[in-house]
Design an enzyme around this catalytic site. Structure first.
Site, PDB file in Angstrom:
ATOM      1  N   HIS A 141       0.817  -1.215   0.000  1.00 46.41           N
ATOM      2  CA  HIS A 141       0.000   0.000   0.000  1.00 46.41           C
ATOM      3  C   HIS A 141       0.857   1.274   0.000  1.00 46.41           C
ATOM      4  CE1 HIS A 141      -3.700  -2.122   0.387  1.00 46.41           C
ATOM      5  NE2 HIS A 141      -3.456  -2.588   1.606  1.00 46.41           N
ATOM      6  N   ASP A 181      -2.681 -10.633  -2.189  1.00 48.41           N
ATOM      7  CA  ASP A 181      -3.257 -10.059  -0.975  1.00 48.41           C
ATOM      8  C   ASP A 181      -4.718  -9.686  -1.258  1.00 48.41           C
ATOM      9  OD1 ASP A 181      -2.054  -8.538   1.747  1.00 48.41           O
ATOM     10  OD2 ASP A 181      -3.899  -7.669   0.940  1.00 48.41           O
TER      11      ASP A 181
END
Length: 573
Positions: A141, A181
């Protein structure tokens, strides 16, 4: 001995110092030090760690971090030292999205990024066949100038950029980044948005942009830009809570594997988040350890098996430990994997797969053909749910048996390992029991709904038969129009392509003419300067000539005078 296969050298990186990154006041948090402790304990208890090449962590260098992050961001993370007061760190964290900080955050972040670089470098050099970097904090992220989503540095992106830009001698020219993910890797996508050397593939929950990180960055129409157009592929689940092994394997078989064959990477980096695993409190999906092992096995057919796994998400200690164990077994090639599933994805998942294929087939021709979904018979929702309920029952029985076994064998284990293993089993059992209750409720509701729908179907079958036939005819007509539109679109694309080519040629000609005009102007300027300089020299020469002539006249007069003097002298004598 001759005929025996060579034992694979699998790197396993773990460093206790990454556990220093924790919440400031020690409060509970899903991204906690026990995540990597659980994985390491499981690998040691099963003896897998002893069959790998164990490595310690290595801190990243600022110049390598700045390949994908801004200098300001790197300096900010570096400044999170033990000398900075918690109040100041908390103030910084409060301005970021889903970030906590403490005195050990900086060191852990540098270790996480540097450790992935170290494993990737050893695999690229051939010192290792493949590897798993058990690191935290996670990374996918983190954006160029911002920490978010538990991530401080983008560990996988740093490693990819390092190999491509700092180690050309290793001949790693194309890298595939696979992100399984449950959350979209927004940071990784942005860092390689225009780079055709890196194919970024992410399968994740999207839920119409409401799942973290929210927004449309993770949608399937985000394919890259410029030279990197087509090298970013997103598979966004719209009903993520129903995703299981069969859905992910279908994505692998019908999108990722064909594209990987075309791309032919030199090395594969895997953002190995295990929060899509069954029992994870944040993902809500049902991928099993076996499902992860199948996905990894399929990827090992490429890049000569040069795969580097880097831990990202995963917040159920039991799930993340067991999934990691299954993957390390695949890396060691110690487990036989049946890489096909009889079960078929839900219709909603099929629609997502088809939409992705249609969007990116212009860049990857292997995806151009339509999939024969109608040739396969998916299970009914009730059958899917029944199978899942049966699976939950089996896992609960297994958890109970494991609990009993751990009680009888506690004398042969270290106290810390026993407590950790018992915690995993209890968390898994509680999560599975909750999932079972929800599944049973959904099963009953679905069964009731199916009965109602069957009755409604019988009542409406005759009434809408003619309308169904008409609709089929219209559909055929629309399909024909769509084919024509596609042909027209292809023609327009070809015209656009030719126009672009002509534009590029014109741009080259314009640049050439500009260069010629600049050269001509330069020549004229030099000529004018030469002319002015010549005129000045001519003027100066003329003035000098006039002066010389004047002097010659004076000399002539003197000469004449001297000639007359002897004559006068004679007359006087």
């Amino acid at each position: 001995m001759a005929g025996e296969s060579r034992k694979r050298k699998v790197g396993l990186l773990y460093d206790e110092r990454m556990c220093k990154h924790d919440t400031p006041d020690g409060e509970d948090h899903p991204e906690c030090p026990n995540r990597i402790k659980a994985i390491w304990a499981k690998l040691q208890l099963t003896g897998l760690a002893q069959r790998c090449v164990v490595l310690g962590g290595s801190k990243a260098e600022d110049k390598h971090l700045q390949l994908v992050h801004t200098k300001e961001h790197v300096n900010l993370v570096k400044s999170l030292s033990t000398k900075k007061k918690d109040s100041r760190r908390n103030k910084i964290a409060s301005k970021l999205d889903s970030i906590y900080l403490n005195g050990g955050s900086s060191e852990a972040a540098y270790l996480a990024a540097g450790s992935v670089v170290e494993v990737a470098e050893k695999v690229a050099e051939g010192e290792l066949d493949c590897g798993f970097a058990i690191v935290r904090p996670p990374g996918h992220h983190a954006e160029a100038d911002e920490a978010m989503g538990f991530c401080l540095f983008n560990n996988v992106a740093v490693a990819a950029s390092y190999l491509l830009n700092q180690r050309p001698d290793l001949a790693v020219k194309k890298i595939l980044i696979v992100d399984w993910d449950v959350h979209h890797g927004n940071g990784t996508q942005k860092m390689f948005w225009k780079d055709p050397r890196v194919l970024v593939f992410s399968v994740h929950r999207h839920d119409d942009g409401s799942f973290y990180p929210t927004g449309d960055d993770g949608d399937y129409d985000k394919v890259g830009e410029g030279a990197g157009e087509g090298f970013n592929i997103n598979v966004p689940w719209e009903q993520g809570r129903r995703c299981g092994d069969e859905d992910y394997i279908a994505v692998w078989d019908h999108i990722l594997i064909p594209v990987t064959k075309e791309f032919n990477p030199d090395l594969i980096l895997l953002s190995a988040g295990f929060d899509a695993a069954i029992g994870d409190p944040r993902g809500g999906c049902f991928v099993t350890p076996y499902g992860y092992s199948v996905m990894l096995k399929k990827l090992m057919e490429f890049a000569q098996g040069k795969i580097v796994m880097a831990l990202d998400g995963g917040y159920n200690l039991g799930s993340v430990a067991k999934s990691s164990l299954a993957c390390v077994q695949v890396l060691l090639e110690e487990k036989q994997i049946q890489d096909s599933f009889e079960e078929y994805p839900y219709e909603s998942k099929c629609r997502v797969i088809e939409a992705v294929r249609k969007r990116v087939c212009a860049y990857w021709p292997s995806l151009a053909d339509e999939l024969p979904w109608e040739a396969k018979t998916p299970c009914s929702p009730v059958k899917h749910l029944s199978l899942f309920v049966h699976f939950l029952h089996c896992l609960l029985n297994f958890a109970s048996a494991q609990t009993s076994l751990s009680k009888t064998s506690s004398s042969s284990s270290d106290d810390g390992e026993e407590v950790l293993e018992s915690t995993f089993i209890q968390e898994q059992a509680e999560s599975l029991r909750a999932s079972l209750e929800v599944a049973l409720e959904e099963k009953a509701a679905l069964q009731t709904k199916v009965v109602e729908l069957q009755g409604e179907k019988l009542r409406l079958q005759d009434k809408y038969a003619a309308e169904a036939k008409e609709a089929a005819e219209k559909l055929t007509h629309v399909s024909s129009e769509l084919r024509e539109a596609k042909i027209d679109l292809d023609f327009q694309r070809e015209l656009f392509k030719k126009a672009n080519e002509e534009k590029k040629l014109l741009e080259v000609r314009v640049l050439k003419l500009e260069a010629e005009l600049q050269q001509e102007a330069s020549d004229k300027l030099r000529l004018r300067i030469s002319r002015d300089r010549y005129a000045a020299e001519v003027k100066e020469a003329a003035e000098h000539l006039a002066k010389v002539r004047s002097e010659l006249r004076d000399v002539q007069i003197d000469l004449n005078l001297h000639r007359k003097l002897p004559k006068k002298a004679k007359k006087v004598m």
